[in-house]
Design an enzyme around this catalytic site. Structure first.
Site, PDB file in Angstrom:
ATOM      1  N   HIS A  27      -0.977  49.971 -66.530  1.00 37.60           N
ATOM      2  CA  HIS A  27      -1.584  49.321 -67.707  1.00 37.60           C
ATOM      3  C   HIS A  27      -2.994  48.858 -67.358  1.00 37.60           C
ATOM      4  O   HIS A  27      -3.190  47.850 -66.671  1.00 37.60           O
ATOM      5  CB  HIS A  27      -0.757  48.133 -68.198  1.00 37.60           C
ATOM      6  CG  HIS A  27      -1.282  47.564 -69.496  1.00 37.60           C
ATOM      7  ND1 HIS A  27      -0.707  47.855 -70.721  1.00 37.60           N
ATOM      8  CD2 HIS A  27      -2.332  46.749 -69.763  1.00 37.60           C
ATOM      9  CE1 HIS A  27      -1.384  47.231 -71.686  1.00 37.60           C
ATOM     10  NE2 HIS A  27      -2.379  46.553 -71.127  1.00 37.60           N
ATOM     11  N   CYS A  28      -3.963  49.612 -67.818  1.00 39.89           N
ATOM     12  CA  CYS A  28      -5.370  49.236 -67.631  1.00 39.89           C
ATOM     13  C   CYS A  28      -6.155  49.877 -68.764  1.00 39.89           C
ATOM     14  O   CYS A  28      -5.615  50.666 -69.539  1.00 39.89           O
ATOM     15  CB  CYS A  28      -5.861  49.690 -66.262  1.00 39.89           C
ATOM     16  SG  CYS A  28      -5.508  51.418 -65.906  1.00 39.89           S
ATOM     17  N   TYR A  45     -12.985  41.490 -80.971  1.00 39.08           N
ATOM     18  CA  TYR A  45     -13.790  40.965 -79.867  1.00 39.08           C
ATOM     19  C   TYR A  45     -14.693  42.079 -79.344  1.00 39.08           C
ATOM     20  O   TYR A  45     -14.408  43.263 -79.538  1.00 39.08           O
ATOM     21  CB  TYR A  45     -12.907  40.417 -78.730  1.00 39.08           C
ATOM     22  CG  TYR A  45     -12.053  41.475 -78.031  1.00 39.08           C
ATOM     23  CD1 TYR A  45     -12.488  42.128 -76.885  1.00 39.08           C
ATOM     24  CD2 TYR A  45     -10.799  41.814 -78.542  1.00 39.08           C
ATOM     25  CE1 TYR A  45     -11.707  43.096 -76.270  1.00 39.08           C
ATOM     26  CE2 TYR A  45     -10.012  42.777 -77.924  1.00 39.08           C
ATOM     27  CZ  TYR A  45     -10.468  43.412 -76.800  1.00 39.08           C
ATOM     28  OH  TYR A  45      -9.712  44.379 -76.179  1.00 39.08           O
ATOM     29  N   ARG A 120       0.302  53.446 -79.031  1.00 39.65           N
ATOM     30  CA  ARG A 120       0.525  52.005 -78.959  1.00 39.65           C
ATOM     31  C   ARG A 120       0.535  51.424 -80.371  1.00 39.65           C
ATOM     32  O   ARG A 120      -0.359  51.712 -81.169  1.00 39.65           O
ATOM     33  CB  ARG A 120      -0.600  51.352 -78.159  1.00 39.65           C
ATOM     34  CG  ARG A 120      -0.335  49.899 -77.801  1.00 39.65           C
ATOM     35  CD  ARG A 120      -1.544  49.310 -77.103  1.00 39.65           C
ATOM     36  NE  ARG A 120      -1.225  48.111 -76.335  1.00 39.65           N
ATOM     37  CZ  ARG A 120      -2.133  47.200 -75.997  1.00 39.65           C
ATOM     38  NH1 ARG A 120      -3.404  47.359 -76.328  1.00 39.65           N
ATOM     39  NH2 ARG A 120      -1.794  46.135 -75.307  1.00 39.65           N
ATOM     40  N   HIS A 177       3.814  43.579 -71.318  1.00 38.80           N
ATOM     41  CA  HIS A 177       3.732  42.213 -70.771  1.00 38.80           C
ATOM     42  C   HIS A 177       4.972  41.363 -71.056  1.00 38.80           C
ATOM     43  O   HIS A 177       4.872  40.186 -71.444  1.00 38.80           O
ATOM     44  CB  HIS A 177       2.473  41.518 -71.301  1.00 38.80           C
ATOM     45  CG  HIS A 177       1.236  42.377 -71.303  1.00 38.80           C
ATOM     46  ND1 HIS A 177       1.006  43.386 -70.390  1.00 38.80           N
ATOM     47  CD2 HIS A 177       0.152  42.394 -72.139  1.00 38.80           C
ATOM     48  CE1 HIS A 177      -0.151  43.975 -70.660  1.00 38.80           C
ATOM     49  NE2 HIS A 177      -0.688  43.397 -71.704  1.00 38.80           N
ATOM     50  N   ASP A 245      -3.739  45.395 -65.848  1.00 40.12           N
ATOM     51  CA  ASP A 245      -4.385  44.972 -67.098  1.00 40.12           C
ATOM     52  C   ASP A 245      -5.904  44.853 -66.946  1.00 40.12           C
ATOM     53  O   ASP A 245      -6.567  44.238 -67.789  1.00 40.12           O
ATOM     54  CB  ASP A 245      -3.798  43.673 -67.654  1.00 40.12           C
ATOM     55  CG  ASP A 245      -4.237  43.430 -69.098  1.00 40.12           C
ATOM     56  OD1 ASP A 245      -4.407  44.411 -69.836  1.00 40.12           O
ATOM     57  OD2 ASP A 245      -4.457  42.265 -69.474  1.00 40.12           O
ATOM     58  N   ASN A 250     -10.233  39.160 -73.011  1.00 36.15           N
ATOM     59  CA  ASN A 250      -9.894  37.902 -73.696  1.00 36.15           C
ATOM     60  C   ASN A 250      -9.285  36.838 -72.800  1.00 36.15           C
ATOM     61  O   ASN A 250      -8.540  35.983 -73.279  1.00 36.15           O
ATOM     62  CB  ASN A 250      -8.950  38.174 -74.883  1.00 36.15           C
ATOM     63  CG  ASN A 250      -9.522  39.199 -75.835  1.00 36.15           C
ATOM     64  OD1 ASN A 250     -10.677  39.085 -76.224  1.00 36.15           O
ATOM     65  ND2 ASN A 250      -8.758  40.215 -76.173  1.00 36.15           N
TER      66      ASN A 250
END
Ligand code: 0GY
Length: 292
Positions: A27-28, A45, A120, A177, A245, A250
């Site tokens: 997960h990145c 954002y 996703r 997560h 991640d 954020n």
């Protein structure tokens, strides 16, 4: 970049833990660079650019062989930066895309050829506007022939209302997560129990045991998050994935050191067999296997 946005750690420490050969950071993200891959107009954002070269350098520095790059909300449903990174990875990265419900079969085939293996569905309200459920169902129908799976991102308070929908989706479902549990409530709290039960009841549902930096109250070395991730790894050893991640969008109060995140791994997966499943066998089966 937003005025209050905190860029990723400029100089992470070398982890003490050495991942096994074939380990996957599952997960990145890649962000931009904006000059080439503009951020989406509908984004919530604007991050610091985090280009593929920086991701691959971090992968090597931390001792991983492969990445699963997840399309983030700031790039909306334009997967160009993701596809570009997959193309530059020499087979060492696969992707999770975000797509429109009216995406054409030719576009899906192109994403598949580029190395995308999942879509996703993001339910986090601060990140995306709500998507009608029927749109998600249309996407689920379209990806089924490709053998892709579905990654879902939501926060703990939404677990109960989303459960009927998530459990109605076909194929493999991967929850980001750990469903974002409220760590302050403790691992024995019925809210986390509900998430554990979801996996116990549905053997098509997997969990990423990622993001201690996002979930922690106490901060590094993330003692408060370890019991949650360890519970899932020990109970469902062949349905868990791990990821950094990076570049940690954020984050408000903490800029995580990626080396410290890697050093959490042996605490949540305390045996070599569990580490092999978490870092090598599970992600390779899900993203690289020919019979996916
Ligand atoms: C993550 C977490 C976050 C952001 C996104 O798509 C995204 O923008 O996933 C977050 O802000 O919690 O997985 O990167």
């Amino acid at each position: 970049m937003d005025a209050d946005y905190r860029p990723f750690h400029p100089n992470p420490s070398k982890p003490r833990y050495v991942p096994p050969p074939g380990a996957v950071d599952a997960h990145c993200h890649v962000f931009g660079p904006a000059a080439t891959f503009a951020y989406a107009p509908e984004r919530k954002y604007t991050p610091c650019d985090a280009p593929k070269e920086a991701l691959f350098e971090l992968r090597d520095f931390l001792g991983f062989e492969r990445n699963v790059i997840v399309q983030a909300s700031c790039h909306g449903r334009d997967n160009a930066a993701l596809v570009d990174a997959l193309g530059a990875a020499n087979g060492r990265a696969k992707g999770v895309a975000v797509v429109r419900p009216d995406i054409g079969d030719d576009e899906l085939a192109a994403l598949d050829a580029a190395g995308v293996r999942a879509v996703r569905f993001n339910f986090v309200k601060r990140l995306v506007d709500a998507t009608p459920r029927e749109n998600y169902l249309r996407i689920a129908d379209k990806i089924a022939p490709l053998g892709w799976h579905i990654v879902v991102y939501f926060e703990a308070p939404d677990l109960e209302s989303l459960t009927p929908f998530i459990t109605s989706l076909p194929g493999t479902i991967v929850v980001d997560h750990m469903g974002r549990p409220d760590i302050a409530k403790g691992v024995e709290h019925p809210d986390f129990g509900r998430f554990v039960q979801l996996l116990a009841d549905h053997d098509n549902i997997w969990s990423k045991v990622s993001c201690p930096e996002r979930l922690t109250v106490a901060g590094p070395p993330y003692d408060d998050v370890v019991p949650f991730a360890r519970t899932l790894v020990e109970r469902f050893p062949d349905r868990v994935l791990w990821g950094t991640d990076w570049p940690h969008p954020n984050m408000t109060w903490l800029v995580p050191d990626d080396g410290e995140l890697v050093d959490v791994i042996p605490r949540i997966a305390p045996t070599p067999a569990l580490q092999q499943a978490l870092l090598v066998d599970n992600p390779n089966r899900l993203y690289w296997s020919a019979q996916r």
